[in-house]
Design an enzyme around this catalytic site. Structure first.
Site, PDB file in Angstrom:
ATOM      1  N   ASP A  28     -17.287 -15.390  30.572  1.00 44.99           N
ATOM      2  CA  ASP A  28     -18.616 -15.269  31.183  1.00 44.99           C
ATOM      3  C   ASP A  28     -19.550 -16.259  30.487  1.00 44.99           C
ATOM      4  OD1 ASP A  28     -21.354 -14.320  31.760  1.00 44.99           O
ATOM      5  OD2 ASP A  28     -20.323 -12.642  32.710  1.00 44.99           O
ATOM      6  N   HIS A  92     -15.291  -8.583  40.581  1.00 42.09           N
ATOM      7  CA  HIS A  92     -14.892  -8.992  39.235  1.00 42.09           C
ATOM      8  C   HIS A  92     -15.026  -7.827  38.270  1.00 42.09           C
ATOM      9  CE1 HIS A  92     -19.165  -9.989  39.823  1.00 42.09           C
ATOM     10  NE2 HIS A  92     -19.341  -9.686  38.557  1.00 42.09           N
TER      11      HIS A  92
HETATM   12  P1  AMP Z   1     -22.601  -9.329  38.185  1.00 39.30           P
HETATM   13  O1  AMP Z   1     -22.333  -9.862  39.590  1.00 39.30           O
HETATM   14  O2  AMP Z   1     -23.848  -8.493  38.145  1.00 39.30           O
HETATM   15  O3  AMP Z   1     -21.405  -8.598  37.625  1.00 39.30           O
HETATM   16  O4  AMP Z   1     -22.874 -10.570  37.232  1.00 39.30           O
HETATM   17  C1  AMP Z   1     -22.177 -11.787  37.394  1.00 39.30           C
HETATM   18  C2  AMP Z   1     -21.720 -12.308  36.063  1.00 39.30           C
HETATM   19  O5  AMP Z   1     -21.149 -13.589  36.285  1.00 39.30           O
HETATM   20  C3  AMP Z   1     -22.816 -12.487  35.011  1.00 39.30           C
HETATM   21  O6  AMP Z   1     -22.421 -11.837  33.801  1.00 39.30           O
HETATM   22  C4  AMP Z   1     -22.919 -14.001  34.843  1.00 39.30           C
HETATM   23  O7  AMP Z   1     -23.227 -14.405  33.523  1.00 39.30           O
HETATM   24  C5  AMP Z   1     -21.536 -14.468  35.262  1.00 39.30           C
HETATM   25  N1  AMP Z   1     -21.513 -15.818  35.804  1.00 39.30           N
HETATM   26  C6  AMP Z   1     -22.275 -16.326  36.799  1.00 39.30           C
HETATM   27  N2  AMP Z   1     -21.989 -17.618  37.032  1.00 39.30           N
HETATM   28  C7  AMP Z   1     -21.003 -17.947  36.149  1.00 39.30           C
HETATM   29  C8  AMP Z   1     -20.268 -19.133  35.880  1.00 39.30           C
HETATM   30  N3  AMP Z   1     -20.486 -20.263  36.568  1.00 39.30           N
HETATM   31  N4  AMP Z   1     -19.334 -19.109  34.895  1.00 39.30           N
HETATM   32  C9  AMP Z   1     -19.098 -17.986  34.207  1.00 39.30           C
HETATM   33  N5  AMP Z   1     -19.748 -16.824  34.414  1.00 39.30           N
HETATM   34  C10 AMP Z   1     -20.695 -16.791  35.365  1.00 39.30           C
END
Ligand code: AMP
Length: 130
Positions: A28, A92
């Site tokens: 993440d 995820h």
């Molecule tokens: P959620 O949909 O609420 O579970 O949050 C989405 C998660 O994806 C968050 O913890 C973000 O930090 C992570 N995230 C979003 N974009 C990216 C990326 N490009 N690479 C890695 N993690 C990501």
């Protein structure tokens, strides 16, 4: 196409941990704790519990393998599991190294690691994969 599908396709860079034909795991980018990993199915489905039974149960086993490696690579007591999906509409599982209950807190300021540190964390987890 979701941002996670772009990562899986290699169009957006990530700190990759593992993949197989159905799943992909990477760090993440805004970690709640050091070694915070996301596990995603390659199939684009918004909500985790809309995945069919086979894909969901396989994802749990894939996450188990990642969590075992995280536990060895990162000093922690447990690997916590969280499902939010409020931000990215691609199912995820968050796998988060924990030393105490309050480490699993999405409201705290996120941790920050340099690209070199993120590479090193990913490499350490990959090295423990069986
Ligand atoms: P959620 O949909 O609420 O579970 O949050 C989405 C998660 O994806 C968050 O913890 C973000 O930090 C992570 N995230 C979003 N974009 C990216 C990326 N490009 N690479 C890695 N993690 C990501």
């Amino acid at each position: 196409m979701t941002i996670f599908s772009k990562i899986i396709a290699g169009d957006i860079p990530c700190y990759k941990i593992a993949e197989d034909d159905r799943y992909f795991a990477f760090l993440d980018i805004n970690p709640v704790a050091k070694g915070h990993v996301l596990v995603v199915p390659k199939q684009e489905t918004d909500y985790l519990f809309d995945l069919d039974d086979t894909l969901l149960s396989g994802m749990t086993l894939f996450a188990k393998r990642i969590a075992k490696a995280q536990k060895k690579a990162i000093a922690c007591r447990r690997i916590g599991v969280a499902v939010l999906g409020m931000e990215v509409p691609h199912a995820h599982i968050h796998l988060i190294p924990l030393n105490q209950e309050t480490d699993l807190n999405f409201f705290k300021p996120k941790q920050s690691f340099s690209p070199d540190e993120m590479q090193a964390i990913a490499a350490a987890i990959r090295a423990e994969l069986e």
